[in-house]
Write a protein that holds these residues in place. Sequence first.
Motif, PDB file in Angstrom:
ATOM      1  N   LEU A   1       0.829  -1.199   0.000  1.00  0.00           N
ATOM      2  CA  LEU A   1       0.000   0.000   0.000  1.00  0.00           C
ATOM      3  C   LEU A   1       0.861   1.244   0.000  1.00  0.00           C
ATOM      4  O   LEU A   1       2.098   1.155  -0.045  1.00  0.00           O
ATOM      5  CB  LEU A   1      -0.941   0.000   1.207  1.00  0.00           C
ATOM      6  N   THR A   2       0.207   2.389   0.053  1.00  0.00           N
ATOM      7  CA  THR A   2       0.906   3.673   0.062  1.00  0.00           C
ATOM      8  C   THR A   2       0.631   4.409   1.368  1.00  0.00           C
ATOM      9  O   THR A   2      -0.262   4.047   2.135  1.00  0.00           O
ATOM     10  CB  THR A   2       0.427   4.556  -1.101  1.00  0.00           C
TER      11      THR A   2
ATOM     12  N   ASP B   1      10.923   3.742  -0.506  1.00  0.00           N
ATOM     13  CA  ASP B   1      10.500   4.730  -1.507  1.00  0.00           C
ATOM     14  C   ASP B   1      10.217   4.109  -2.867  1.00  0.00           C
ATOM     15  O   ASP B   1       9.470   4.676  -3.660  1.00  0.00           O
ATOM     16  CB  ASP B   1      11.567   5.814  -1.652  1.00  0.00           C
ATOM     17  N   THR B   2      10.825   2.976  -3.163  1.00  0.00           N
ATOM     18  CA  THR B   2      10.660   2.349  -4.477  1.00  0.00           C
ATOM     19  C   THR B   2      10.246   0.897  -4.312  1.00  0.00           C
ATOM     20  O   THR B   2      10.498   0.273  -3.266  1.00  0.00           O
ATOM     21  CB  THR B   2      11.958   2.410  -5.290  1.00  0.00           C
TER      22      THR B   2
ATOM     23  N   ALA C   1      -9.550   5.535   0.869  1.00  0.00           N
ATOM     24  CA  ALA C   1      -8.727   6.529   0.194  1.00  0.00           C
ATOM     25  C   ALA C   1      -9.235   6.777  -1.221  1.00  0.00           C
ATOM     26  O   ALA C   1      -9.838   5.902  -1.851  1.00  0.00           O
ATOM     27  CB  ALA C   1      -7.273   6.049   0.140  1.00  0.00           C
ATOM     28  N   LYS C   2      -8.986   7.961  -1.714  1.00  0.00           N
ATOM     29  CA  LYS C   2      -9.302   8.257  -3.105  1.00  0.00           C
ATOM     30  C   LYS C   2      -8.465   7.345  -3.998  1.00  0.00           C
ATOM     31  O   LYS C   2      -7.250   7.229  -3.819  1.00  0.00           O
ATOM     32  CB  LYS C   2      -8.997   9.720  -3.415  1.00  0.00           C
TER      33      LYS C   2
ATOM     34  N   LEU D   1      -0.708   2.887  -7.147  1.00  0.00           N
ATOM     35  CA  LEU D   1       0.201   2.536  -6.054  1.00  0.00           C
ATOM     36  C   LEU D   1       1.618   3.039  -6.320  1.00  0.00           C
ATOM     37  O   LEU D   1       2.345   3.361  -5.375  1.00  0.00           O
ATOM     38  CB  LEU D   1       0.224   1.016  -5.843  1.00  0.00           C
ATOM     39  N   LEU D   2       1.992   3.112  -7.586  1.00  0.00           N
ATOM     40  CA  LEU D   2       3.354   3.515  -7.927  1.00  0.00           C
ATOM     41  C   LEU D   2       3.480   5.014  -8.171  1.00  0.00           C
ATOM     42  O   LEU D   2       4.518   5.474  -8.642  1.00  0.00           O
ATOM     43  CB  LEU D   2       3.829   2.731  -9.153  1.00  0.00           C
ATOM     44  N   ASP D   3       2.447   5.764  -7.835  1.00  0.00           N
ATOM     45  CA  ASP D   3       2.523   7.220  -7.942  1.00  0.00           C
ATOM     46  C   ASP D   3       3.324   7.758  -6.757  1.00  0.00           C
ATOM     47  O   ASP D   3       2.882   7.654  -5.605  1.00  0.00           O
ATOM     48  CB  ASP D   3       1.111   7.809  -7.941  1.00  0.00           C
ATOM     49  N   PRO D   4       4.516   8.338  -6.990  1.00  0.00           N
ATOM     50  CA  PRO D   4       5.355   8.782  -5.866  1.00  0.00           C
ATOM     51  C   PRO D   4       4.706   9.856  -5.004  1.00  0.00           C
ATOM     52  O   PRO D   4       5.095  10.044  -3.851  1.00  0.00           O
ATOM     53  CB  PRO D   4       6.621   9.300  -6.563  1.00  0.00           C
ATOM     54  N   LYS D   5       3.701  10.562  -5.540  1.00  0.00           N
ATOM     55  CA  LYS D   5       3.028  11.589  -4.738  1.00  0.00           C
ATOM     56  C   LYS D   5       2.281  10.974  -3.554  1.00  0.00           C
ATOM     57  O   LYS D   5       1.968  11.683  -2.591  1.00  0.00           O
ATOM     58  CB  LYS D   5       2.042  12.382  -5.602  1.00  0.00           C
ATOM     59  N   HIS D   6       1.995   9.693  -3.640  1.00  0.00           N
ATOM     60  CA  HIS D   6       1.253   9.018  -2.562  1.00  0.00           C
ATOM     61  C   HIS D   6       2.164   8.168  -1.680  1.00  0.00           C
ATOM     62  O   HIS D   6       1.676   7.465  -0.797  1.00  0.00           O
ATOM     63  CB  HIS D   6       0.134   8.161  -3.150  1.00  0.00           C
ATOM     64  N   GLY D   7       3.478   8.228  -1.925  1.00  0.00           N
ATOM     65  CA  GLY D   7       4.429   7.403  -1.197  1.00  0.00           C
ATOM     66  C   GLY D   7       4.705   7.891   0.214  1.00  0.00           C
ATOM     67  O   GLY D   7       4.156   8.911   0.659  1.00  0.00           O
ATOM     68  N   PRO D   8       5.560   7.137   0.934  1.00  0.00           N
ATOM     69  CA  PRO D   8       6.317   5.982   0.472  1.00  0.00           C
ATOM     70  C   PRO D   8       5.451   4.726   0.324  1.00  0.00           C
ATOM     71  O   PRO D   8       4.294   4.709   0.750  1.00  0.00           O
ATOM     72  CB  PRO D   8       7.355   5.788   1.586  1.00  0.00           C
TER      73      PRO D   8
END
Length: 549
Positions: free
Chosen positions: A342-343, A396-397, A458-459, A463-470
């Motif tokens: 998850l994020t 982070d990745t 959550a909206k 999952l791989l959108d860095p804005k929603h990370g880590p």
Amino acid sequence: MDCDVIVVGAGLAGLVAAAELADAGKSVIIVDQENENNIGGQAFWSFGGLFFVDSPEQRRLRIRDSHALAWQDWQGSAGFDREEDHWPRRWAEAYVDFAAGEKRPWLHQQGVRWFPVVGWAERGGALSDGHGNSVPRFHITWGTGPGLLAPFERRVREGVARGKVRLCFRHQVDDIVVTDGRVTGVSGSLLEETDAPRAVQSSREVTGTFSFAAGAVIVTSGGIGGNHDLVRKNWPRERLGEPPSTMVSGVPHHVDGRMLQISEDAGAAIINSDRMWHYTEGVKNWDPIWPKHGIRVLPGPSSFWCDAKGNRMPIPCLPGFDTLSTLGHIMKTGYDYSWFVLTQSIIEKEFALSGSEQNPDLTEKSIAKVLQRVRKGAPAPVEAFKEKGEDFVVRDTLDALVDGMNALTGEDLINLDHLLAQIEGRDREIENPYSKDLQIVAMRGARNFIGDKLIRTAKPHRLLDPKHGPLIAVRLNILTRKTLGGIHTDLSARVLDRTGNVIEGLYAAGEAAGFGGGGMHGYNALEGTFLGGCIFSGRTAGRAASGAV
């Protein structure tokens, strides 16, 4: 006689039964193997969730519920299919009547209140007549488990002050006394005194013996979740595969099931022992209170769920949808754990932890603290697990996350390319308002409910959108919790023998009786029905015994 009725077990069902007896003018002795710090038993540690039907809280949120819909859901979940399910089914019918009628006003009259947002637990994921709640029905008690216990403990202590109730802690029952075919009391061992805090494992050293005589005995001693050997012995291998080699405990060590055998030795029939309710989303408590202490993650619908090898879980094995289908699937993979990926955005909105101690805002009835849940950041207990829990990996990745997941288990079971392909496939479906991915359909469906949209889902995002990370991975262990079978009783909570005849003077309630009848849930539970089952069966047993002595 030493009293009119002996109640074995000072948990929720026992307190309810004793309160009803004392208020009816009967004399009661409550015996429990733990010390007084443990009054209330497992219920103290609970989230306080209750199953109501067509409640004011539901109606305010435009949830259209009805007795007919709730009974449809219950039957689809229970799957009653055995000859001995006659009384459990009768108990289920009576309980749904209670949940749709007297339950809420009766508790409200005693001062119990509820959080205004109704939760949607155990959503099913099959057809309308299958398992699961068609609508949100999970009402969180304001004050969680301790808040639900409060009126019954108060009534019992008022009984103590009036001389009607005697509390006998560190009294471990070893035998139910039967005289001329009728139960006439209990005997057992006095355990050494201890001031151990609530739920901390206590000594079993014997310092003496005791014996009490009474007109009736009510067994309210709980289930087997703290006894992993007994869980494995009763495990339904045909339905759920081999039992886990490793489990965490969602209940204290004293939930040991010993009174089930003692009741059976006194002639009671134990039915549906293979029906049980264990969670798949257990994490090891970084600050444990009892042995192998685990906490359940109460998930929203958005986390990517995969097995130990990184294979995405099939339908209906979605977060929060079908507990036992998911448990069976996990155990048939050959491993006893799975993973959420998850994020930070998901954990902030969707992660809650079961238990009164993990929800201090609700337990302390603090509106100010509750309002902090809508601020950015996960609730403090969740963040503490993310930082300190051994089952959490934060990176982070995705490649670094996979390295961390494999390092945590000591096995290179997760292949980066395989996991990446599945997550990218899922992420492509997010780009449109339509999807064939049933988890994404379920996420969007959840957000149609205002309660989920505000605080539990959550909206949808990649999952791989860095804005929603880590990125976060959570290893999920099997967490022991509830016994769905138990002592066979009729609709008055009178215990039945192996031929179906009543054992005079013996009653059972709560988890020891499968929450009523020896298993009113059948094979599956709809959530919010365990505490309510203790209340309903404890009340029934107390009133029935009161009328008989």
